[in-house]
Structure formats: C-alpha cells, structure tokens
Design an enzyme around this catalytic site. Structure first.
Site, PDB file in Angstrom:
ATOM      1  N   SER A 162      -6.497  10.571  -4.474  1.00  0.00           N
ATOM      2  CA  SER A 162      -7.837  10.029  -4.715  1.00  0.00           C
ATOM      3  C   SER A 162      -8.931  10.781  -3.968  1.00  0.00           C
ATOM      4  O   SER A 162     -10.008  11.022  -4.523  1.00  0.00           O
ATOM      5  CB  SER A 162      -7.863   8.549  -4.318  1.00  0.00           C
ATOM      6  OG  SER A 162      -7.526   8.383  -2.946  1.00  0.00           O
TER       7      SER A 162
ATOM      8  N   CYS B  40       5.987  -0.455  -4.247  1.00  0.00           N
ATOM      9  CA  CYS B  40       5.559  -0.618  -2.858  1.00  0.00           C
ATOM     10  C   CYS B  40       5.083  -2.059  -2.693  1.00  0.00           C
ATOM     11  O   CYS B  40       4.951  -2.810  -3.663  1.00  0.00           O
ATOM     12  CB  CYS B  40       4.465   0.374  -2.506  1.00  0.00           C
ATOM     13  SG  CYS B  40       4.205   0.551  -0.715  1.00  0.00           S
TER      14      CYS B  40
ATOM     15  N   CYS C 237       2.287  -2.732  -0.377  1.00  0.00           N
ATOM     16  CA  CYS C 237       1.001  -2.771   0.323  1.00  0.00           C
ATOM     17  C   CYS C 237      -0.100  -3.457  -0.474  1.00  0.00           C
ATOM     18  O   CYS C 237      -0.960  -4.132   0.111  1.00  0.00           O
ATOM     19  CB  CYS C 237       0.580  -1.373   0.751  1.00  0.00           C
ATOM     20  SG  CYS C 237       0.357  -0.206  -0.610  1.00  0.00           S
TER      21      CYS C 237
ATOM     22  N   LYS D 280       2.893  14.484  -1.430  1.00  0.00           N
ATOM     23  CA  LYS D 280       1.595  13.796  -1.428  1.00  0.00           C
ATOM     24  C   LYS D 280       0.983  13.841  -0.031  1.00  0.00           C
ATOM     25  O   LYS D 280       1.662  13.492   0.937  1.00  0.00           O
ATOM     26  CB  LYS D 280       1.815  12.340  -1.860  1.00  0.00           C
ATOM     27  CG  LYS D 280       0.557  11.497  -1.896  1.00  0.00           C
ATOM     28  CD  LYS D 280       0.878  10.036  -2.255  1.00  0.00           C
ATOM     29  CE  LYS D 280      -0.408   9.212  -2.281  1.00  0.00           C
ATOM     30  NZ  LYS D 280      -0.146   7.792  -2.576  1.00  0.00           N
TER      31      LYS D 280
ATOM     32  N   ARG E 236      -7.206   3.334  -1.529  1.00  0.00           N
ATOM     33  CA  ARG E 236      -7.139   2.025  -0.878  1.00  0.00           C
ATOM     34  C   ARG E 236      -8.290   1.136  -1.334  1.00  0.00           C
ATOM     35  O   ARG E 236      -8.160  -0.087  -1.396  1.00  0.00           O
ATOM     36  CB  ARG E 236      -7.129   2.205   0.642  1.00  0.00           C
ATOM     37  CG  ARG E 236      -5.835   2.866   1.114  1.00  0.00           C
ATOM     38  CD  ARG E 236      -5.830   3.213   2.579  1.00  0.00           C
ATOM     39  NE  ARG E 236      -4.584   3.904   2.931  1.00  0.00           N
ATOM     40  CZ  ARG E 236      -4.340   4.477   4.087  1.00  0.00           C
ATOM     41  NH1 ARG E 236      -5.263   4.430   5.047  1.00  0.00           N
ATOM     42  NH2 ARG E 236      -3.194   5.091   4.316  1.00  0.00           N
TER      43      ARG E 236
ATOM     44  N   LYS F 194       5.456  12.179   2.050  1.00  0.00           N
ATOM     45  CA  LYS F 194       4.181  11.469   1.991  1.00  0.00           C
ATOM     46  C   LYS F 194       3.564  11.455   3.381  1.00  0.00           C
ATOM     47  O   LYS F 194       4.054  10.802   4.300  1.00  0.00           O
ATOM     48  CB  LYS F 194       4.378  10.036   1.486  1.00  0.00           C
ATOM     49  CG  LYS F 194       3.066   9.273   1.309  1.00  0.00           C
ATOM     50  CD  LYS F 194       3.331   7.892   0.735  1.00  0.00           C
ATOM     51  CE  LYS F 194       2.035   7.110   0.543  1.00  0.00           C
ATOM     52  NZ  LYS F 194       2.275   5.767  -0.028  1.00  0.00           N
TER      53      LYS F 194
ATOM     54  N   ARG G 215      -0.700   3.474   9.194  1.00  0.00           N
ATOM     55  CA  ARG G 215       0.637   3.673   8.623  1.00  0.00           C
ATOM     56  C   ARG G 215       1.358   4.870   9.250  1.00  0.00           C
ATOM     57  O   ARG G 215       2.300   5.406   8.673  1.00  0.00           O
ATOM     58  CB  ARG G 215       0.530   3.844   7.112  1.00  0.00           C
ATOM     59  CG  ARG G 215      -0.048   2.606   6.424  1.00  0.00           C
ATOM     60  CD  ARG G 215       0.147   2.661   4.906  1.00  0.00           C
ATOM     61  NE  ARG G 215      -0.266   1.398   4.324  1.00  0.00           N
ATOM     62  CZ  ARG G 215      -1.295   1.266   3.475  1.00  0.00           C
ATOM     63  NH1 ARG G 215      -2.002   2.310   3.116  1.00  0.00           N
ATOM     64  NH2 ARG G 215      -1.609   0.076   2.985  1.00  0.00           N
TER      65      ARG G 215
END
Length: 324
Positions: free
Chosen positions: A275, A121, A123, A249, A206, A196, A218
């Site tokens: 997370s 990715c 990001c 996810k 994050r 996702k 997003r």
C-alpha cells in the site's frame, strides 16, 4: 578515433520494435493479483482516504467490481475482510458466515474460473489489532496456530482456491497444512507470506483494513528490515512445512531478497507491491511530479526481473488496461 575498439550495444536499441524484440522481462495480465477490501453492510463503496482508487466494497456492490476485473483479463484476486464486529479472539475470521467467506461464495458462484485467494490472518478481526491471541500484552504463538488453521479451513470450505496466511507466527504453514489436510482439502495450496518485514510501507493498508495495533507494534513477529539471512531461514521453514508459493513483502525495497528467494527455492515467488508503494506513486502522480503509467510499469517490471512470478498489486486494473 578510427583505431578505437569498443562494443556497440546501441545496435539493439535503435527502434521500439528492436527493443521489444530483445526485451528480456515481460509483464503479463496473468502475473497480476488484485486485492479487494470487502466489508459488511449494504450499498457501500467508499474510497480508502490514503489509497485513491481503492475502495471498501459491500457484497451488493461487488458484482460490478468483479465484472470489471474479469473483463480486464485479471485471473486472480485476494480478499481482505473488514468485519463489523471485533473481539479479542478475532472470531469473525473463522466464522462460517464471515465477510471473506461470504465474499468468496459470492464471487465463486458467479466466476468459478477466477482464482480466489483468501488472506488468512486475525489482525482485521481482533479488537487489539494484533495477528494472534494476546495475553498480558504478549502475542502468543502456539495458541494462535489453532485459530489460523480454523480460519483457513473455513475459507477453503467457502470455496477459496488458495490460502494466503500473513500472520508470521512460527509454524503457521505447518498448522494450516495439517488443518487443511485433516479437513480433506489436500489440493488447496498455501501462498505463504514467507518473508514479511516489519515495514513502514504498510501504513495505508492498516487504514484500509482497520488493523492498526492498539498497543505496541508487530516487530516481535514480523522481520527486521535490516536482515537478509533471516529471510532465507523463514522461506526455508515454510517450504519444509508445505508452502506452495512464497511471498516477499514489501516488494520494492526488498528486490535483493526476492532474487535470493527465487534463486534458492523451487517454488513460485510472489511480490507484494504494498500500500505505501502504491500511495506514494498516486500522490506524486496527482501532483504531476511523475508519469503514473510509466513509473508503475517500470516498478512492476523490476519485480519480475528480480524473480517474481506473480505480483499482488493495487494497480492491477490499471496495468491490465495499459497492457491492452
């Protein structure tokens, strides 16, 4: 009561041995994928504030971490990079000596049999925190695909066994498969973040990956949590484009989706125990409100029962210890 007719289900619950004998779903060490946040610099092992037990680790401290992971019997890791420099195009994501590429070489040299999965990715590497090229406040889909393919090829060249693209651009699996094949990496599989959702459960990640968007959110590329059929369309597209694994996810709030993906598609399904799910349990356990081991094992077993073949989880080391 002598004429009452009913089934005696409790016969199969009489003892721990009996319960183990008829248990339908099993959690194994081989099911676990351990996420690692690797950072540039030296002598760094700093706890992520919102994720107790999870660390930012520099390469010079990675050896001890990997020794522990391997000794516990964990067979796979997924690497997330936190670069020292960011720019609008996320160039460190596909740099030959980017942090994920360097960590991959480091681990592969020492543990060649360990499966290394590279998160693919932009990001963490972009100054704006979005997963693609941004122009006039809009994330550009097609222009981003070239950079994602370039990132995947650089990770495969460094020795990654599996490419795991998490960006949710349309066509990202097709672009990465084409890029890998063109570079000669026909045998490197793609573990697609096929389903996702745009979820509030990602907050601590994050914090760990330093990937919070600098503007907006997003929701134009990650999925609406209210949608079910869209998840199946996304997974179908990724399978048609060449995905070898399908990730769902987050996991815990989307077990219904996981079951449908497992029933519908002939590919290994991966649950991402994200997370926020991790941090909530940690916070409750630290306050003495729940039994951490029991609730984690119940939670991960529910993911297996819902259809997950593999589980990405920050609890991997703890679970491997408990299973021992």
């Amino acid at each position: 009561m002598k004429d009452l007719q009913f089934n005696r289900h409790r016969r199969l619950r009489q003892s721990e041995t009996m319960r183990a004998l008829v248990r339908e779903t099993h959690l194994r060490k081989e099911d676990l994928i351990y996420p690692l946040f690797v950072v540039e610099g030296e002598n760094i092992k700093n706890v992520v504030p919102s994720m107790p037990g999870v660390y930012h680790i520099s390469l010079d401290n990675l050896q001890a971490e990997m020794d522990e992971v391997v000794s516990l019997g964990i067979k796979a890791i997924i690497l997330f990079g936190v670069p020292a420099e960011k720019d609008e195009l996320g160039k460190q994501a596909y740099h030959d000596h980017g942090i994920v590429q360097e960590a991959t070489r480091f681990v592969k040299e020492r543990y060649p049999d360990l499966v290394i999965i590279a998160d693919t990715c932009l990001c963490q590497y972009t100054s704006h925190g979005h997963c693609g090229i941004v122009k006039d406040g809009k994330v550009l889909n097609d222009e981003t695909l070239d950079l994602l393919a370039k990132t995947a090829v650089s990770q495969a060249e460094a020795g990654a066994d599996i490419i795991a693209p998490s960006n949710m651009m349309d066509g990202f699996v097709a672009a990465i498969r084409h890029g890998l094949d063109e570079a000669g990496y026909h045998d490197v599989p793609i573990m697609s973040y096929a389903v996702k959702y745009s979820s509030s459960f990602y907050g601590p990640f994050r914090d760990a990956a330093h990937s919070t968007p600098q503007f907006g959110d997003r929701r134009t590329y990650q999925m609406d949590p209210a949608n079910r059929m869209e998840a199946l369309r996304e997974a179908q597209s990724d399978m048609e484009e060449g995905a070898d694994f399908l990730i769902v996810k987050p996991a815990l709030s989307y077990l219904d989706i996981m079951r449908e993906v497992k029933d519908r598609f002939n590919a290994p399904v991966v649950a991402y125990n994200v997370s926020g799910e991790y941090s909530m349990v940690k916070a409750a356990a630290q306050n003495g409100w729940v039994n951490e081991q029991e609730i984690v094992m119940e939670k991960l077993t529910s993911m297996k029962r819902a259809g997950a073949d593999l589980i990405i989880t920050y609890f991997a080391k703890d679970v491997a210890n408990w299973l021992s």
